[in-house]
Write a protein that holds these residues in place. Structure first.
Motif, short mmCIF file in Angstrom:
data_model
loop_
_atom_site.label_atom_id
_atom_site.label_comp_id
_atom_site.label_asym_id
_atom_site.label_seq_id
_atom_site.Cartn_x
_atom_site.Cartn_y
_atom_site.Cartn_z
N GLN A 494 -0.31 -1.43 11.00
CA GLN A 494 0.12 -1.56 9.61
C GLN A 494 -0.78 -2.53 8.86
N MET A 495 -1.42 -2.05 7.76
CA MET A 495 -2.22 -2.88 6.85
C MET A 495 -3.24 -3.75 7.62
N ASN A 515 -0.73 5.32 -4.19
CA ASN A 515 0.47 4.51 -4.03
C ASN A 515 0.07 3.21 -3.32
N SER A 517 0.92 -0.68 -2.00
CA SER A 517 2.06 -1.47 -1.56
C SER A 517 2.33 -2.58 -2.56
N SER A 518 3.58 -2.73 -2.99
CA SER A 518 3.94 -3.77 -3.94
C SER A 518 5.36 -4.25 -3.70
N ASP A 519 5.84 -4.17 -2.48
CA ASP A 519 7.20 -4.55 -2.11
C ASP A 519 7.34 -6.07 -2.24
N LEU A 522 7.17 -8.26 0.82
CA LEU A 522 5.89 -8.52 1.46
C LEU A 522 5.12 -9.66 0.78
#
Length: 634
Positions: A494-495, A515, A517-519, A522
């Motif tokens: 992951q990442m 898309n 990631s902007s959660d 995180l």
């Protein structure tokens, strides 16, 4: 500009009592400003309301109009023809109460209406005055008197007797005038009851007094068929030339015997037939003939259908000859067998050779399935052997296994459950230049390796493809990307991995959606950005062309990374190739980039800065709007 609107009101032509009167009120007015000057050639909006009872009563009808003034400020509309806002103009009860007209106007043509004076009383106009005379109009023709008290003296110019009628009377014509008289269907009828008919008041009843007319008798005397009670008689055919059914006998031809009676029943005649004969059509009639399925030979072509498990056609050979011998003298097949169901087209079995071919053999199928299957039911399993005398190749199926053997031993085995193994646990496909495909069953985890091994080296040295569970891995000195069935392309961690490098970038990336990631879960140390409108004002957007035409030949737009670094360094990346990386490029035969310290811009990071700049700019615009409104009110 603010206006004080003055209007002149004129009302014409309205009547709800006569059909020819128009259902509208003519309204005319003059619009002026606060100085009394006409609003010439200007679009206006009017709202006209009918108020009932008094000037402050309830609105029973309202409508709007778009009007246009002339050079004198004069405009004209018809009340009753505008856009209805409330009520129904045709249902206003003009005669039940006084009604007032309320006028509202918007000199700009919008919906901000301002009342003009107080509602004024609507008074009678010529149509309404004429309606008052209608009640005293003298009538003529079949009607006499005035309209308010008229009398019918005739029908279609024929006089009506003025005498008072009795209950139930109707008007009857006596040849001279219409007179009140009893209704013939209500007590004063002139009907006369007949035989079996009874009339009581308005009820007519029919009674069948006969006790015999429902019973009829059918009788036959010779050829005479009669019906009783005068029903008549018919004559039947006398039977000459046909069957005499009256005597219960049947006329037959030579193919039948008997006359159809109990003592001589009707049946097929023997017609000279001997034992074993069958009926066959000779083109004219059914006649006895030999049965070709017995002795005496067989006429071809012959077709039969089996309705039980027995064979349709069977020939037993007890001598040295063949039971069936097919010889093709032309281009057709000597013997053909077809299966149109789920059975077997042809079955060959025997204690000797099940099948023997001394010429070429072609085995094919038009449906999905095996082309050839050789099975030894009494041996150790199915076996097929190909042997040219010097080398042999055997396919052996036994105990859920399939083996491929040659003279040196087992080369391939397929086991029930899907496992495939080779003699050395792997299959290696390689080329002299070092390219290899390795089906390796001994290496834990990997099932397929596609790689390049340089001369004198071992293992994966130039990257390749490895099979993993699940999916397929793309690697270079370690797996970095997995292609997983149903999940697309993804990294193994992951990442963790990048796609491309600062000195090996993709040229153009096409995608439907991106898309990122902007959660919030995180992220940490979340604060408002320090950049905004002032930062954007220091940026210098430019257009340019790439020096390397392989990158692109069209004009581009963007920023210069070195310039943007002084304004917003977080959006700029700058990395230097190390000497080890340069040496690795040389070792791999890759060209060393002309620029070994390229700058890059994270254009995605500019988005929140631009949003912050728009927000600050909008706040300034709102402040200016408030100041302008304050100045206009002074």
């Amino acid at each position: 500009m603010k206006h004080l609107i003055f209007t002149l009101l004129f009302v014409f032509a309205f009547s709800a009592l006569r059909a020819q009167a128009p259902q509208a009120l003519n309204y005319q007015g003059v619009a002026r400003n606060q100085n009394g000057n006409p609003l010439a050639n200007q679009a206006l909006a009017l709202r006209l309301s009918i108020v009932s009872g008094n000037a402050n009563g309830s609105v029973v009808y309202a409508e709007t109009h778009n009007a246009q003034t002339n050079a004198l400020g004069l405009y004209n509309v018809q009340i009753g023809t505008g856009t209805v806002q409330n009520g129904n103009f045709g249902l206003i009860g003009w005669d039940s109460n006084q009604h007032f007209l309320k006028v509202e106007i918007d000199a700009t043509g919008g919906n901000n209406f301002t009342p003009i004076g107080t509602p004024v009383l609507l008074v009678s106009v010529p149509y309404a005055l004429e309606a008052r005379h209608a009640a005293s109009t003298t009538l003529g023709g079949d009607v006499t008197g005035i309209s308010a008290a008229s009398t019918v003296t005739g029908l279609q110019n024929r006089p009506v007797n003025p005498a008072s009628p009795a209950t139930g009377d109707v008007l009857k014509w006596n040849g001279t005038q219409w007179n009140p008289a009893p209704d013939a269907t209500s007590g004063g009828n002139s009907y006369i009851a007949g035989n079996g008919i009874t009339i009581t008041g308005q009820t007519i009843t029919a009674t069948d007094a006969s006790t015999t007319n429902e019973l009829q008798t059918l009788s036959l005397s010779g050829t005479q068929l009669s019906l009783s009670n005068g029903g008549g008689t018919v004559t039947l055919p006398n039977g000459s030339g046909g069957d005499n059914w009256g005597n219960q006998t049947v006329q037959t031809a030579g193919e039948f015997s008997g006359n159809g009676t109990a003592s001589s029943p009707l049946k097929l005649a023997q017609q000279g037939a001997a034992s074993g004969k069958v009926l066959k059509w000779n083109g004219t009639a059914w006649a006895p003939a030999n049965d070709l399925t017995g002795s005496g030979g067989l006429t071809l072509p012959y077709e039969g259908t089996a309705t039980d498990p027995n064979a349709v056609f069977q020939i037993n050979a007890n001598g040295a000859g063949a039971a069936i011998l097919g010889v093709a003298l032309g281009s057709n097949s000597a013997v053909q067998a077809f299966n149109n169901a789920n059975g077997t087209a042809a079955q060959l079995a025997g204690p000797g050779y099940s099948a023997y071919f001394n010429d070429r053999v072609l085995i094919e199928t038009s449906n999905p399935g095996p082309e050839l299957r050789v099975y030894d039911g009494g041996g150790s399993g199915a076996e097929l052997q190909l042997d040219n005398g010097a080398h042999s190749f055997n396919f052996v199926a036994s105990d859920n296994y399939l083996f491929l053997n040659d003279n040196t031993g087992q080369r391939l085995s397929i086991v029930d459950g899907g496992d495939i193994s080779f003699a050395t646990n792997y299959m290696d496909i390689s080329s002299p230049n070092g390219g290899r495909i390795d089906f390796n069953m001994s290496q834990s985890g990997a099932t397929v390796n596609v790689f390049y091994a340089g001369a004198g080296s071992s293992g994966v040295s130039g990257g390749g493809i490895q099979g993993y569970d699940p999916g397929l891995g793309l690697n270079s000195s370690g797996t970095s990307i997995a292609l997983v069935d149903g999940e697309g392309m993804q990294p193994f961690e992951q990442m963790f991995y990048n796609m491309g490098r600062y000195n090996f970038r993709w040229n153009t990336v096409y995608a439907v959606a991106l898309n990122l990631s902007s959660d919030r879960r995180l992220k940490e140390q979340i604060n408002p950005i320090k950049y905004g409108l002032n930062t954007v004002m220091q940026m210098r957007p430019v257009d340019y062309f790439w020096k390397d035409k392989n990158i692109g030949k069209t004009q581009q737009m963007g920023f210069i990374a070195q310039e943007l670094e002084s304004v917003m360094p977080e959006a700029v990346s700058h990395q230097q190739m190390t000497s080890a990386e340069i040496e690795q490029c040389k070792k791999n035969g890759q060209a060393i980039p002309e620029i070994t310290d390229p700058y890059g811009i994270n254009y995605i990071a500019l988005t929140p800065v631009l949003v912050k700049a728009i927000q600050e700019q909008q706040a300034l615009i709102q402040q200016l709007q408030q100041r302008i409104e304050a100045l206009e009110k002074k």
